[in-house]
Each structure stands twice: as C-alpha cells, then as structure tokens.
Motif scaffolding. Sequence first.
Motif, mmCIF file in Angstrom:
data_model
loop_
_atom_site.group_PDB
_atom_site.id
_atom_site.type_symbol
_atom_site.label_atom_id
_atom_site.label_comp_id
_atom_site.label_asym_id
_atom_site.label_seq_id
_atom_site.Cartn_x
_atom_site.Cartn_y
_atom_site.Cartn_z
ATOM 1 N N ARG A 75 2.558 70.239 58.997
ATOM 2 C CA ARG A 75 2.777 71.957 58.915
ATOM 3 C C ARG A 75 2.202 72.665 59.967
ATOM 4 N NH1 ARG A 75 7.079 72.459 55.430
ATOM 5 N NH2 ARG A 75 6.504 71.757 53.376
ATOM 6 N N ASP A 76 0.940 71.993 60.434
ATOM 7 C CA ASP A 76 0.440 72.520 61.691
ATOM 8 C C ASP A 76 1.110 72.438 62.956
ATOM 9 O OD1 ASP A 76 -2.009 73.291 60.393
ATOM 10 O OD2 ASP A 76 -2.949 71.249 60.839
ATOM 11 N N LEU A 77 1.916 71.328 63.036
ATOM 12 C CA LEU A 77 2.697 70.893 64.220
ATOM 13 C C LEU A 77 4.123 72.022 64.223
ATOM 14 C CD1 LEU A 77 2.517 67.132 64.357
ATOM 15 C CD2 LEU A 77 1.768 68.471 66.058
ATOM 16 N N GLU A 78 4.576 72.207 63.185
ATOM 17 C CA GLU A 78 5.611 73.196 62.892
ATOM 18 C C GLU A 78 5.352 74.360 63.771
ATOM 19 O OE1 GLU A 78 7.410 71.973 58.574
ATOM 20 O OE2 GLU A 78 6.255 73.687 58.835
ATOM 21 N N GLY A 79 4.188 74.922 63.702
ATOM 22 C CA GLY A 79 3.741 76.176 64.549
ATOM 23 C C GLY A 79 3.517 75.976 65.978
ATOM 24 N N MET A 80 3.641 74.494 66.318
ATOM 25 C CA MET A 80 3.289 74.382 67.729
ATOM 26 C C MET A 80 4.540 73.724 68.677
ATOM 27 S SD MET A 80 -0.001 72.076 66.863
ATOM 28 C CE MET A 80 -0.280 71.334 68.599
ATOM 29 N N VAL A 81 5.330 73.036 67.912
ATOM 30 C CA VAL A 81 6.834 72.599 68.517
ATOM 31 C C VAL A 81 7.915 72.911 67.587
ATOM 32 C CG1 VAL A 81 5.655 71.126 70.233
ATOM 33 C CG2 VAL A 81 6.266 70.248 67.921
ATOM 34 N N CYS A 136 4.138 64.023 70.640
ATOM 35 C CA CYS A 136 2.957 64.747 70.055
ATOM 36 C C CYS A 136 2.998 64.693 68.324
ATOM 37 C CB CYS A 136 3.098 66.371 70.336
ATOM 38 S SG CYS A 136 4.014 67.301 69.388
ATOM 39 N N VAL A 137 4.124 64.359 67.685
ATOM 40 C CA VAL A 137 3.860 64.235 66.461
ATOM 41 C C VAL A 137 3.457 62.713 66.009
ATOM 42 C CG1 VAL A 137 5.989 65.870 66.037
ATOM 43 C CG2 VAL A 137 6.304 63.168 66.159
ATOM 44 N N LEU A 138 3.366 62.019 66.971
ATOM 45 C CA LEU A 138 2.919 60.597 66.727
ATOM 46 C C LEU A 138 1.405 60.284 66.765
ATOM 47 C CD1 LEU A 138 5.556 58.703 68.813
ATOM 48 C CD2 LEU A 138 5.710 59.307 66.289
ATOM 49 N N VAL A 139 0.521 60.936 67.635
ATOM 50 C CA VAL A 139 -0.381 60.438 68.030
ATOM 51 C C VAL A 139 -1.675 60.916 67.189
ATOM 52 C CG1 VAL A 139 0.293 60.395 70.343
ATOM 53 C CG2 VAL A 139 -1.145 62.483 69.661
ATOM 54 N N GLY A 140 -2.662 60.086 66.971
ATOM 55 C CA GLY A 140 -3.954 60.262 66.394
ATOM 56 C C GLY A 140 -4.990 59.565 67.382
ATOM 57 N N ASP A 141 -6.225 59.987 66.831
ATOM 58 C CA ASP A 141 -7.542 59.356 67.520
ATOM 59 C C ASP A 141 -8.386 58.765 66.532
ATOM 60 O OD1 ASP A 141 -6.744 60.860 69.748
ATOM 61 O OD2 ASP A 141 -7.662 62.539 69.329
ATOM 62 N N GLY A 142 -9.155 57.812 66.943
ATOM 63 C CA GLY A 142 -10.092 57.038 66.058
ATOM 64 C C GLY A 142 -10.499 55.588 66.723
ATOM 65 N N ALA A 143 -11.139 55.061 65.844
ATOM 66 C CA ALA A 143 -11.906 53.616 66.236
ATOM 67 C C ALA A 143 -12.021 52.863 65.000
ATOM 68 C CB ALA A 143 -13.120 53.991 67.036
ATOM 69 N N GLY A 144 -11.951 51.713 65.508
ATOM 70 C CA GLY A 144 -12.166 50.727 64.430
ATOM 71 C C GLY A 144 -12.940 49.501 65.004
#
Length: 336
Positions: A40-46, A174-182
């Motif tokens: 929903r956040d992305l709907e307001g961006m692209v 832009c809809v694909l990406v996320g950040d993190g670590a394992g």
Amino acid sequence: MNTAPSDARSPQLGGEVWNVPGCRIVSLGHYQPARVLTNRDLEGMVETSDEWIRSRVGIETRRIAAPDETVDAMAAHAAEKALAGSGLIAADIDLVVVASCTALDRSPNMAARVAARLGLGAPAVLDINVACSGFAHALAVADHAIRAGSATHAIVIGADKLSAFTDWTDRTTCVLVGDGAGAAVVSAAPAAGIGPVTWGSVPEQSDVVRIEATPGSASPGRFSQEGQTVYRWATTRLPEITRRVCERAGLTPEDLAAVVFHQANLRIIEPLARKLGAVNAVVAKDVVESGNTSAASIPLALSKLVERGEVEPGAPILLFGFGGGLAYAGVIIRCP
C-alpha cells in the motif's frame, strides 16, 4: 575449543564417509531494519497496486534500512545473535566470511568491520560477492576452511542493503527489494553437518541481474534485471541442479525436512519446490514478508524457520542460492 582430529572419519549426510573432520552449523541469527514498507505504501510512490505485486512476485511487505544504517551494522547484529546462541565467545572465532553485493567501500571489507564491531580477536576476514547466492558460497568456503584445518569456528553472514541501489521510480524493481542480514556460526565437529557444495554459473548471461555504475558518475549504480530471463532459467534449469545437490549428499528430495531457496520471487520458489519433488519439506517463503534481500535471504529465512521450531534439530535442509551473475550454489545442512 572443540576441534575434530585430523584423521576423523565422519559420516556424510547420507551415510557415506569422508576422511576429513566434519563441520556443522551450531547456531543462527538474523536482523531486519525497523521500517516496514508495505505494498500500500508503494502504491503512493509508483504506478502499482497491492494486487499486481502479490500476483507477480508474492511479496506483501519488506524492511528498509535507515539512510545511516550500514551493511556491516546489520551484519554485526545478526552475527551477535548467532554468536550468543553458539556457546562460544568472541575469542573462539577465527574466521569471518561476509557475503554481500552492496558494500559501498573497497576497503576495509565488511568482514573486518564486523570483526571489529564484535570485538573478535584476530580472525581471517573475507568478503564474497556472488550476489543472491553469496551465502551458500560463503558457507561452502567456511566449511572447506574448517575441514582443511585452517579454522575451527567461523561466522558466516549474508547481508545486503538493496534499497541503497534501487530506483524508487521503477515499479518493476522497487517492489522487490528489502534489507537485512542473517548469520550462522559454523564449527568443526566429529560428524558432517554440511554436505558437498554444488556450484556454478552461466557466464554468458552474467549481466541479466546487475548493479552497475556508470563511468564518471557519482552514483553507485542501480539494481536492474531481466526478470523473464531469470524466471525461465530458474524454473527450467534449477530443478535438475537441486536434485544433484541431494544426490551428492546421499539423499533424495523426499528425505528433506525443509527447503530454503533464495527468496527472490514466490512464483519461482513454489514451482521449483514442486519440480524438485521435496514433498515432505517445509518450504521457506520469507519473501512474502521480507522481499528479496539478496545474500541475506537464505540465512534470514533459515534463522526464522529454526527460531519458530518448524524443523527438528538434525533434520536435513536444502539451501540453494541463485541469481546475480546467473551464479548458483546449493548445499544440504543438518538443522542446528
């Protein structure tokens, strides 16, 4: 410190023997940034929609790092959690391997910075950049080093901040990406808990997933890919390769308790699991809540599965990474 003797005969995962010390994952840890970015956040961006994103890639949410949150900081958080669960202390760690494709600096590398953050003694420090399959490559390198006698306890980390290399006006990426670590703590052991790695690449198609800087530009480059090419390659070529990983470990797909593929796209993960024939396995689907976190995706998903108790200790788990560079690496581990 628990060091296997050099002449130990350790059972392979399927019952055969190796004339080398064994190696196993003893603990896991993961970290994700606080900010949640929803469809929903992305709907307001692209120009996109929640339905469009879910139907094509299966992602619902993803975590996005703060501008000042670095790759090594995320890596260290995950490693600290894994170290705390291992029963070891900082001085026991003699090798740190970090898989990442989003480090901004050439030197010092991420592994050195993680070692400093954790207050480790004098470990060997290596970075590996094989993008999405980086963690499986890094785990194999640590396994080889330990079984060769060059290390006893290693921390292996996958960490990426893809958001820093994303064009937030491009709805296809832009809809694909996320950040993190394992992270995983890997130690010498009398029995083999990490099977032989099967790895390779398709060099002539190495640019179908890329982060490339433009010469003369101050920009670090942007993540881009030829999605349909990757999809066709993954769903047609990888089932055979993943079966080969099982064969090399002396197992069948039916023996697997869990399967953790690179969390690229639910529409790749689900068909790949079916074609592999892992009918009894829990299939990790962390991509739904975390997005594509590149080298972090396998250890992140694996750590969550184990933390939730979805796999019994000692059960066989297939880890298989694929993507950037059209490189791949697969290995079967025993659940810590």
